[in-house]
Motif scaffolding. Sequence first.
Motif, PDB file in Angstrom:
ATOM      1  N   GLY A  33     -46.859 -21.463  -4.461  1.00 36.16           N
ATOM      2  CA  GLY A  33     -48.369 -22.219  -4.425  1.00 36.16           C
ATOM      3  C   GLY A  33     -48.610 -23.418  -4.403  1.00 36.16           C
ATOM      4  N   GLY A  34     -49.504 -23.932  -5.483  1.00 37.32           N
ATOM      5  CA  GLY A  34     -49.573 -25.318  -5.667  1.00 37.32           C
ATOM      6  C   GLY A  34     -50.375 -26.137  -4.597  1.00 37.32           C
ATOM      7  N   LYS A  35     -50.832 -27.181  -5.022  1.00 37.76           N
ATOM      8  CA  LYS A  35     -51.820 -27.989  -4.352  1.00 37.76           C
ATOM      9  C   LYS A  35     -51.440 -28.293  -2.701  1.00 37.76           C
ATOM     10  N   GLU A  36     -50.115 -28.322  -2.542  1.00 41.65           N
ATOM     11  CA  GLU A  36     -49.759 -28.612  -0.944  1.00 41.65           C
ATOM     12  C   GLU A  36     -50.343 -27.600  -0.205  1.00 41.65           C
ATOM     13  N   GLY A  37     -49.838 -26.229  -0.513  1.00 41.89           N
ATOM     14  CA  GLY A  37     -50.343 -25.041   0.231  1.00 41.89           C
ATOM     15  C   GLY A  37     -51.705 -25.044   0.077  1.00 41.89           C
ATOM     16  N   ASN A  38     -52.561 -25.222  -0.757  1.00 41.26           N
ATOM     17  CA  ASN A  38     -54.060 -25.024  -1.044  1.00 41.26           C
ATOM     18  C   ASN A  38     -54.322 -23.693  -0.381  1.00 41.26           C
ATOM     19  N   LEU A  39     -53.911 -22.789  -0.900  1.00 37.44           N
ATOM     20  CA  LEU A  39     -53.964 -21.505  -0.502  1.00 37.44           C
ATOM     21  C   LEU A  39     -55.629 -21.014  -0.786  1.00 37.44           C
ATOM     22  N   SER A  40     -56.067 -21.354  -1.728  1.00 35.68           N
ATOM     23  CA  SER A  40     -57.132 -20.617  -2.234  1.00 35.68           C
ATOM     24  C   SER A  40     -58.492 -21.229  -1.324  1.00 35.68           C
ATOM     25  N   ALA A  41     -58.088 -22.512  -1.154  1.00 35.73           N
ATOM     26  CA  ALA A  41     -59.325 -22.888  -0.475  1.00 35.73           C
ATOM     27  C   ALA A  41     -59.215 -22.336   1.121  1.00 35.73           C
ATOM     28  N   ILE A  42     -57.857 -22.487   1.814  1.00 41.11           N
ATOM     29  CA  ILE A  42     -57.947 -21.662   3.102  1.00 41.11           C
ATOM     30  C   ILE A  42     -58.316 -20.223   3.101  1.00 41.11           C
ATOM     31  N   LEU A  43     -58.245 -19.518   2.156  1.00 44.57           N
ATOM     32  CA  LEU A  43     -58.601 -18.080   1.731  1.00 44.57           C
ATOM     33  C   LEU A  43     -60.212 -18.356   1.785  1.00 44.57           C
ATOM     34  N   GLU A  44     -60.677 -19.038   1.093  1.00 44.81           N
ATOM     35  CA  GLU A  44     -62.298 -19.231   0.899  1.00 44.81           C
ATOM     36  C   GLU A  44     -62.908 -19.274   2.184  1.00 44.81           C
ATOM     37  N   ARG A  45     -62.445 -20.505   3.030  1.00 44.62           N
ATOM     38  CA  ARG A  45     -62.754 -20.824   4.274  1.00 44.62           C
ATOM     39  C   ARG A  45     -62.693 -19.444   5.407  1.00 44.62           C
ATOM     40  N   ALA A  46     -61.509 -18.957   5.128  1.00 44.54           N
ATOM     41  CA  ALA A  46     -61.504 -17.775   5.943  1.00 44.54           C
ATOM     42  C   ALA A  46     -62.524 -16.544   5.916  1.00 44.54           C
ATOM     43  N   ASN A  64     -57.533  -7.429   3.085  1.00 43.97           N
ATOM     44  CA  ASN A  64     -56.364  -8.331   2.483  1.00 43.97           C
ATOM     45  C   ASN A  64     -56.952  -9.682   2.438  1.00 43.97           C
ATOM     46  N   LEU A  65     -57.591 -10.417   3.223  1.00 42.26           N
ATOM     47  CA  LEU A  65     -57.863 -11.886   2.804  1.00 42.26           C
ATOM     48  C   LEU A  65     -58.739 -11.761   1.520  1.00 42.26           C
ATOM     49  N   TRP A  66     -59.672 -10.837   1.624  1.00 45.53           N
ATOM     50  CA  TRP A  66     -60.863 -11.024   0.476  1.00 45.53           C
ATOM     51  C   TRP A  66     -60.070 -10.604  -1.008  1.00 45.53           C
ATOM     52  N   LEU A  67     -58.962  -9.696  -0.733  1.00 43.54           N
ATOM     53  CA  LEU A  67     -58.260  -9.396  -1.975  1.00 43.54           C
ATOM     54  C   LEU A  67     -57.303 -10.452  -2.457  1.00 43.54           C
ATOM     55  N   LYS A  68     -56.887 -11.246  -1.685  1.00 36.43           N
ATOM     56  CA  LYS A  68     -56.187 -12.266  -2.277  1.00 36.43           C
ATOM     57  C   LYS A  68     -56.975 -13.589  -2.644  1.00 36.43           C
TER      58      LYS A  68
END
Length: 259
Positions: A33-46, A64-68
């Motif tokens: 994880g971490g800021k480099e991946g920025n996964l939460s922001a990508i999930l929110e956009r998706a 699955n995207l929503w649950l993540k």
Amino acid sequence: REFEAEIRFYSGDDPLDVWDRYIRWTEQTFPQGGKEGNLSAILERAVKALNEQKQYYKDPRYLNLWLKFGNCCNEPLDLYSYLRSQEIGTTLAQLYITWAEVLEARGNFKKADLIFQEGLQRKAEPLDKLQSHHRQFQSRVSRQTLLGLEETPDEEDVDLLGAEQPQRSSLAELKGRGKKKVRAPISRVGDALKATNKTGSFQTVTSQQLSNNPGFAVFDENSASGPELPVLTPQMWAAPPLPRAKENELSAGPWNSGR
């Protein structure tokens, strides 16, 4: 990035596929994880980009995207309520399994069972997976109930065991150190012995035994006329919950040249 360009200029008939591949690539590239991946922001956009695409509401990939994304929120239970109010993933077993697991982890076994029952009555798919998880949940609750009874025996039972079978307790077992209180070991007899199998592990308590526990309804998927599901009033969420605030990140604002 390649995925960003593909999303921006995508003209196909399955935009969810691009987002799904983008998120899986991010998880594999930045497993910590971490800021480099920025996964939460990508999930929110998706989830927001696809929120108007109702053909995805029954798609396991979209759920699955929503649950993540829910794992990135301060209160995932609010997100599950939002999904139910919008009928997103309500035909899929994974919504109810994930929802119930969070409730179980918080010790809310009654509400977790109600969520399982709702999914079973909706015949969420795959149904056999949902039934299996529900049985495992009932087994865990039964085991905790039995262990709780074992840890807090009645004084009368302890006296009776001590009077009838004193040879089962040795002096070494009863010897304590300092001022700590020591509880005599408990030997199972009679009905308690019957609840233990040959390997010493507890057998699963039957649905009838659980149904005698006030406030805990047990759903039997094999019964044609099972207990009626108490109505859970869905909350109408106008928007999904916000993700957790992160340190050292600036919130979005208008572009400014600074001149």
